[in-house]
Design a protein around this motif. Structure first.
Motif, short mmCIF file in Angstrom:
data_model
loop_
_atom_site.label_atom_id
_atom_site.label_comp_id
_atom_site.label_asym_id
_atom_site.label_seq_id
_atom_site.Cartn_x
_atom_site.Cartn_y
_atom_site.Cartn_z
N LEU A 1 0.86 -1.18 0.00
CA LEU A 1 0.00 0.00 0.00
C LEU A 1 0.90 1.23 0.00
O LEU A 1 1.90 1.27 0.72
N VAL A 2 0.54 2.22 -0.78
CA VAL A 2 1.24 3.50 -0.75
C VAL A 2 0.22 4.62 -0.68
O VAL A 2 -0.87 4.52 -1.25
N CYS A 3 0.57 5.65 0.04
CA CYS A 3 -0.29 6.82 0.16
C CYS A 3 0.06 7.81 -0.94
O CYS A 3 1.23 8.13 -1.16
N LEU A 4 -0.96 8.31 -1.62
CA LEU A 4 -0.77 9.28 -2.71
C LEU A 4 -1.13 10.70 -2.29
O LEU A 4 -0.72 11.65 -2.95
N GLY A 5 -1.91 10.82 -1.22
CA GLY A 5 -2.30 12.16 -0.79
C GLY A 5 -3.14 12.12 0.46
O GLY A 5 -3.69 11.08 0.83
N VAL A 6 -3.23 13.26 1.13
CA VAL A 6 -4.00 13.37 2.36
C VAL A 6 -4.57 14.77 2.46
O VAL A 6 -3.95 15.73 1.97
N GLY A 7 -5.74 14.91 3.04
CA GLY A 7 -6.34 16.23 3.17
C GLY A 7 -7.30 16.32 4.34
O GLY A 7 -7.88 15.32 4.76
N LEU A 8 -7.44 17.52 4.88
CA LEU A 8 -8.39 17.83 5.96
C LEU A 8 -9.18 19.06 5.52
O LEU A 8 -8.59 20.09 5.16
N GLN A 9 -10.50 18.97 5.55
CA GLN A 9 -11.33 20.06 5.06
C GLN A 9 -12.59 20.19 5.91
O GLN A 9 -13.08 19.20 6.45
N HIS A 10 -13.13 21.40 6.02
CA HIS A 10 -14.42 21.57 6.66
C HIS A 10 -15.11 22.81 6.13
O HIS A 10 -14.46 23.74 5.63
N ASN B 1 10.48 15.16 5.14
CA ASN B 1 10.53 13.94 5.94
C ASN B 1 11.15 12.82 5.11
O ASN B 1 10.56 12.37 4.12
N PRO B 2 12.31 12.29 5.47
CA PRO B 2 12.95 11.26 4.66
C PRO B 2 12.23 9.91 4.72
O PRO B 2 12.46 9.04 3.88
N LEU B 3 11.35 9.74 5.71
CA LEU B 3 10.62 8.47 5.86
C LEU B 3 9.18 8.59 5.39
O LEU B 3 8.35 7.72 5.70
N LEU B 4 8.87 9.63 4.65
CA LEU B 4 7.49 9.95 4.28
C LEU B 4 6.75 8.75 3.69
O LEU B 4 5.66 8.39 4.15
N GLU B 5 7.32 8.12 2.67
CA GLU B 5 6.60 7.06 1.97
C GLU B 5 6.31 5.86 2.86
O GLU B 5 5.23 5.29 2.82
N VAL B 6 7.29 5.48 3.68
CA VAL B 6 7.10 4.31 4.54
C VAL B 6 6.14 4.63 5.69
O VAL B 6 5.26 3.82 6.02
N GLU B 7 6.30 5.79 6.31
CA GLU B 7 5.41 6.17 7.41
C GLU B 7 3.97 6.29 6.94
O GLU B 7 3.04 5.83 7.61
N THR B 8 3.75 6.94 5.80
CA THR B 8 2.38 7.10 5.31
C THR B 8 1.80 5.76 4.87
O THR B 8 0.60 5.51 5.07
N ALA B 9 2.61 4.88 4.28
CA ALA B 9 2.12 3.56 3.89
C ALA B 9 1.66 2.77 5.11
O ALA B 9 0.59 2.14 5.10
N ALA B 10 2.45 2.80 6.17
CA ALA B 10 2.07 2.09 7.40
C ALA B 10 0.77 2.65 7.96
O ALA B 10 -0.09 1.90 8.44
N ALA B 11 0.60 3.96 7.89
CA ALA B 11 -0.61 4.58 8.43
C ALA B 11 -1.84 4.27 7.59
O ALA B 11 -2.96 4.26 8.11
N VAL B 12 -1.67 4.00 6.29
CA VAL B 12 -2.81 3.59 5.47
C VAL B 12 -3.33 2.24 5.94
O VAL B 12 -4.55 2.02 6.03
N HIS B 13 -2.42 1.31 6.26
CA HIS B 13 -2.85 0.03 6.84
C HIS B 13 -3.65 0.29 8.12
O HIS B 13 -4.70 -0.32 8.34
N GLU B 14 -3.14 1.17 8.99
CA GLU B 14 -3.84 1.50 10.23
C GLU B 14 -5.21 2.08 9.95
O GLU B 14 -6.19 1.79 10.64
N LEU B 15 -5.29 2.94 8.92
CA LEU B 15 -6.57 3.56 8.58
C LEU B 15 -7.59 2.51 8.17
O LEU B 15 -8.75 2.56 8.61
N LEU B 16 -7.19 1.55 7.35
CA LEU B 16 -8.13 0.53 6.92
C LEU B 16 -8.63 -0.30 8.09
O LEU B 16 -9.81 -0.68 8.15
#
Length: 292
Positions: free
Chosen positions: A20-29, A140-155
């Motif tokens: 899994l890889v994260c392509l983007g993230v956003g917060l809106q209201h 962030n040099p770990l951006l891709e790995v950290e965000t990928a791990a968090a996508v698993h957590e999100l699911l």
């Protein structure tokens, strides 16, 4: 009037092999612009934590969205949605892709045929999105790995928060697990929870990624393992405790599913777990140790 923050990035081919890889993230209201009609080539999880709006399916059917809720956007499927023009909504979203999406879909964590999913609580999902947003800081040099791990957590968080309920308003899996040791057929379990057998199969498949029979069996055998490892109850007594009056049938079933006979399983656990059994949940910061 609305407020928005978002960030997009492009993981390398090597990072795609994480599954899994994260392509983007956003917060809106606020009263956000309507999205679509459009079609994407990747997945998006849109978490609505406050307010409400609508979602229009490719067949034109319009569904009301009331927070907390999840909107699934899946590759190749046209979508069109937006908040109520008067009140707006609070949303957080994560774009992701990767070969593991096929497995998560097969397990029922991602539901292409169910684009709007009621949630019991959005807090866990929002926390996972927050971790992605923090990892997405520039440089962030770990951006891709950290965000990928968090996508698993999100699911996982979205699966846990899904508001699949029975006729009494109880979470289906919780109610089914509570009754797992009763001598009931799948149809009888369904009737007990005010559902048809087909409705129960759908709810369990969505929640656990398996059939009601397999889910009940996993609960029973999990408890049987605990009793075999933690007590000296005879196998026949263990069988009765987990809903089997015929100890021979229980032994055959246990052996087939676990890969070893109940007596052999108990012997293995006795050798592998010195120091006895504890019902106390260990403190992660002060794990138990075994004196040598």
């Amino acid at each position: 009037m609305y407020h928005t923050w978002m960030r997009y990035f492009t993981p390398s081919p090597v990072h795609h092999r994480l599954g899994l890889v994260c392509l983007g993230v956003g917060l809106q209201h606020g009263v956000l612009p309507t999205v679509g009609p459009r079609t994407l080539d990747h997945h998006v999880a849109v978490v609505i934590s406050a307010g409400g709006g609508w979602f229009r399916a490719p067949d034109g059917r319009r569904t009301t969205v009331t927070a907390p809720a999840l909107i699934w956007l899946t590759p190749g499927t046209p979508h069109h949605y937006g908040p109520d023009p008067g009140s707006g909504w609070d949303e957080s979203f994560v774009d992701f892709t990767g070969p593991a999406t096929a497995t998560y879909t097969e397990l029922g964590y991602i539901e292409p045929d169910r684009p709007v999913v009621p949630l019991s609580d959005a807090a866990g999902a929002r926390a996972a999105v927050g971790r992605i947003a923090r990892a997405a800081r520039r440089g962030n040099p770990l951006l891709e790995v950290e965000t990928a791990a968090a996508v698993h957590e999100l699911l996982v968080a979205l699966r846990r928060a899904r508001a699949d309920t029975n006729a009494a308003g109880d979470p289906v899996l919780t109610a089914l697990a509570r009754d797992a040791y009763l001598p009931l057929s799948v149809a009888e379990h369904a009737a007990r929870h005010g559902m048809t057998a087909a409705e129960l199969r759908t709810a369990v498949r969505r929640g656990a990624g398996c059939s009601p029979k397999d889910y009940l069996l996993s609960i029973r055998l999990g408890r049987a393992k605990e009793l075999l490892a933690a007590t000296e109850l005879p196998v026949a007594a263990v069988a009765r405790r987990v809903g089997y009056e015929d100890p021979a049938y229980f032994s055959r079933l246990f052996t087939r599913r676990v890969g070893t006979a109940p007596v052999r399983f108990r012997e293995q656990q006795g050798r592998a777990v010195p120091g006895g059994w504890s019902t106390q949940i260990p403190d992660p910061d002060h794990p138990p140790t075994i004196a040598t």
